[in-house]
Every structure is written in C-alpha cells, then in structure tokens.
Design a protein around this motif. Sequence first.
Motif, PDB file in Angstrom:
ATOM      1  N   GLU A 115      34.455  35.271  44.634  1.00  0.00           N
ATOM      2  CA  GLU A 115      33.045  35.135  44.996  1.00  0.00           C
ATOM      3  C   GLU A 115      32.219  36.228  44.323  1.00  0.00           C
ATOM      4  O   GLU A 115      32.752  37.220  43.835  1.00  0.00           O
ATOM      5  CB  GLU A 115      32.879  35.226  46.513  1.00  0.00           C
ATOM      6  N   GLY A 116      30.903  36.042  44.300  1.00  0.00           N
ATOM      7  CA  GLY A 116      30.010  37.079  43.811  1.00  0.00           C
ATOM      8  C   GLY A 116      29.834  37.128  42.309  1.00  0.00           C
ATOM      9  O   GLY A 116      29.410  38.154  41.758  1.00  0.00           O
ATOM     10  N   VAL A 117      30.126  36.026  41.620  1.00  0.00           N
ATOM     11  CA  VAL A 117      29.944  35.981  40.163  1.00  0.00           C
ATOM     12  C   VAL A 117      28.462  35.726  39.873  1.00  0.00           C
ATOM     13  O   VAL A 117      27.930  34.670  40.206  1.00  0.00           O
ATOM     14  CB  VAL A 117      30.824  34.880  39.540  1.00  0.00           C
ATOM     15  N   GLU A 118      27.799  36.698  39.248  1.00  0.00           N
ATOM     16  CA  GLU A 118      26.357  36.604  39.041  1.00  0.00           C
ATOM     17  C   GLU A 118      25.930  36.595  37.579  1.00  0.00           C
ATOM     18  O   GLU A 118      24.779  36.281  37.269  1.00  0.00           O
ATOM     19  CB  GLU A 118      25.657  37.761  39.769  1.00  0.00           C
ATOM     20  N   ASN A 119      26.831  36.934  36.670  1.00  0.00           N
ATOM     21  CA  ASN A 119      26.469  36.952  35.255  1.00  0.00           C
ATOM     22  C   ASN A 119      27.703  36.720  34.389  1.00  0.00           C
ATOM     23  O   ASN A 119      28.819  36.568  34.903  1.00  0.00           O
ATOM     24  CB  ASN A 119      25.787  38.286  34.888  1.00  0.00           C
ATOM     25  N   GLN A 120      27.488  36.716  33.073  1.00  0.00           N
ATOM     26  CA  GLN A 120      28.583  36.432  32.144  1.00  0.00           C
ATOM     27  C   GLN A 120      29.679  37.486  32.224  1.00  0.00           C
ATOM     28  O   GLN A 120      30.873  37.164  32.124  1.00  0.00           O
ATOM     29  CB  GLN A 120      28.046  36.342  30.712  1.00  0.00           C
ATOM     30  N   ASP A 121      29.293  38.750  32.416  1.00  0.00           N
ATOM     31  CA  ASP A 121      30.299  39.814  32.535  1.00  0.00           C
ATOM     32  C   ASP A 121      31.199  39.576  33.750  1.00  0.00           C
ATOM     33  O   ASP A 121      32.422  39.792  33.679  1.00  0.00           O
ATOM     34  CB  ASP A 121      29.621  41.179  32.659  1.00  0.00           C
ATOM     35  N   ASP A 122      30.600  39.142  34.853  1.00  0.00           N
ATOM     36  CA  ASP A 122      31.394  38.838  36.053  1.00  0.00           C
ATOM     37  C   ASP A 122      32.350  37.682  35.781  1.00  0.00           C
ATOM     38  O   ASP A 122      33.486  37.676  36.273  1.00  0.00           O
ATOM     39  CB  ASP A 122      30.475  38.466  37.226  1.00  0.00           C
ATOM     40  N   LEU A 123      31.877  36.715  35.011  1.00  0.00           N
ATOM     41  CA  LEU A 123      32.720  35.560  34.688  1.00  0.00           C
ATOM     42  C   LEU A 123      33.921  36.000  33.843  1.00  0.00           C
ATOM     43  O   LEU A 123      35.049  35.547  34.070  1.00  0.00           O
ATOM     44  CB  LEU A 123      31.889  34.519  33.931  1.00  0.00           C
ATOM     45  N   GLU A 124      33.678  36.888  32.888  1.00  0.00           N
ATOM     46  CA  GLU A 124      34.781  37.390  32.062  1.00  0.00           C
ATOM     47  C   GLU A 124      35.744  38.235  32.889  1.00  0.00           C
ATOM     48  O   GLU A 124      36.964  38.209  32.669  1.00  0.00           O
ATOM     49  CB  GLU A 124      34.225  38.208  30.888  1.00  0.00           C
ATOM     50  N   PHE A 125      35.197  38.969  33.839  1.00  0.00           N
ATOM     51  CA  PHE A 125      36.045  39.742  34.758  1.00  0.00           C
ATOM     52  C   PHE A 125      36.953  38.808  35.552  1.00  0.00           C
ATOM     53  O   PHE A 125      38.145  39.081  35.730  1.00  0.00           O
ATOM     54  CB  PHE A 125      35.161  40.558  35.699  1.00  0.00           C
ATOM     55  N   ALA A 126      36.401  37.683  36.006  1.00  0.00           N
ATOM     56  CA  ALA A 126      37.198  36.695  36.741  1.00  0.00           C
ATOM     57  C   ALA A 126      38.338  36.171  35.871  1.00  0.00           C
ATOM     58  O   ALA A 126      39.463  35.989  36.338  1.00  0.00           O
ATOM     59  CB  ALA A 126      36.300  35.547  37.193  1.00  0.00           C
ATOM     60  N   ARG A 127      38.036  35.941  34.599  1.00  0.00           N
ATOM     61  CA  ARG A 127      39.082  35.468  33.679  1.00  0.00           C
ATOM     62  C   ARG A 127      40.179  36.520  33.536  1.00  0.00           C
ATOM     63  O   ARG A 127      41.369  36.186  33.487  1.00  0.00           O
ATOM     64  CB  ARG A 127      38.477  35.159  32.318  1.00  0.00           C
ATOM     65  N   SER A 128      39.789  37.786  33.472  1.00  0.00           N
ATOM     66  CA  SER A 128      40.779  38.860  33.312  1.00  0.00           C
ATOM     67  C   SER A 128      41.683  38.980  34.532  1.00  0.00           C
ATOM     68  O   SER A 128      42.845  39.372  34.413  1.00  0.00           O
ATOM     69  CB  SER A 128      40.077  40.198  33.041  1.00  0.00           C
TER      70      SER A 128
END
Length: 242
Positions: free
Chosen positions: A209-222
């Motif tokens: 939860e809490g994905v707000e931008n592209q960096d957060d999305l890449e963090f989720a992938r990691s």
Amino acid sequence: MTGLSQSILIDIVQKQRYGVEYQPIVSLATGDTFGYEALSRFFDQSGNAVRPDFVYAALHDNPITLFQVEYAQKKIQLANADSGKMLFVNLDQDAFFAAGTDALNCPFMHLAKEYGRERVVIELIENSEVNDALMSLTMIEAFSALGIGTAIDDLCNPKSMISISVMQLVDWVKLDKHVVSMKHDKNFMLFVEKMIEFARLTNKNIILEGVENQDDLEFARSLGVDFVQGFYFRDRFLTVKP
C-alpha cells in the motif's frame, strides 16, 4: 469525540449518509487492475466528506450502532462493486462480534457468501490489542471454513502487532504504507524482507500500500510484491456517494 460533533454523527447515522470509495489493486506483472478495496465514506448534510476514522472512533462507544453502520456499509460496498474484479473489504472485529451470534452465523458471513466466496477477500486490521488479535483469529477461521479469502491489513504499521497465528492463516498480506516511507531504513527493511519471505514460503499474495509515484512503484518491484495500491492510481478510483 475528537474532530466530530455529536449532532453530525447522529445526522450521518439517521440519514445514512454513507458512500464507498473503490481503490484499485494493481498487478505489478501486467499493470492491470486486479481488484478493488472498498473503503467506507461518510458525508455531512452539505455533502462534505467526514473522516471515517472519526466516525468509527465515535461508533465504538456503542457496539450496536457500530454493527448497524458497518453492516449497512458492507451492503453498499458489495452492491456497487465491479463484479468482474476481486473485492477486498475491511471488517471491524468489534462490529463482527457485536452481532451477538456465533461466528459462522454472523450476518457479515451471509453477506460474503451471497456476494460470492471466490470474489471477496475480508481484510482484518492488525493493531496493538491482544484481544483484537484473538478476535481476528476467530474471524479468519470462520471465513476460511466457508472458503472465503482473508487478508491481514496494515502489516508493518508502527502501531500494529504481529500475531503469528493470524499470519499463518490468512491468504493475503497487505504491507502498510509505512513501509514506503521507511524504505531507506536498513534495519526496518530487513524485517520487511523477512515478512515477505515468510509470505512467499507460505504461498500468500502480497500487496504494498501507499504507492504514490514512479519511485514507489520501482521500490515495490525491488521488494518483489505481487500487487500495489495507492494514489499513484487515483485516476482509477471509483466513488459512490449517497
């Protein structure tokens, strides 16, 4: 009653000024909307949004009214959902047991069965109360007995408590948005990674939860989670007002 007057609360309940917001749960693999989380929304007589946490905090002083409001909210959430997507719904433990029945005969169980066991996941909030964890365990066992999926919500929230028994039984793990804000804390992330490893080894799906931008999305992938949720996908939000 912090942030909410008694008169506004009475008006909300009497007039049933209830709504629902559907927030998409998105597959990291495909980018498609896999399902929605249905979130309770409340409004005053002018149509202005009233914070749900204020409403529920006040309702906990009256278990019967809490049950009535939560039951009405769940009916709205199920009735207006996209039947072609998986639906995640939060269920308050106190409201569940305020029904005064045994777990398997609780009215919330009947709602979930009628909607479709294979299309709904019940989210249970982890918090700091031992008694709440025991209630969550009873609820999970009841829903599981009927073949209805369950999820642990807000895992890794700083105010939450981890129940090993609850973690073992649920089908889904939802990592709290706090994980995103702590992504640079190495010690904290070691703990998160172990929670993800446990979920993987026990065949649970993982949502960040809490994905707000592209960096957060890449963090989720990691992290290697399966699904993401947050304001990055606000263009897919669906709202139903009274």
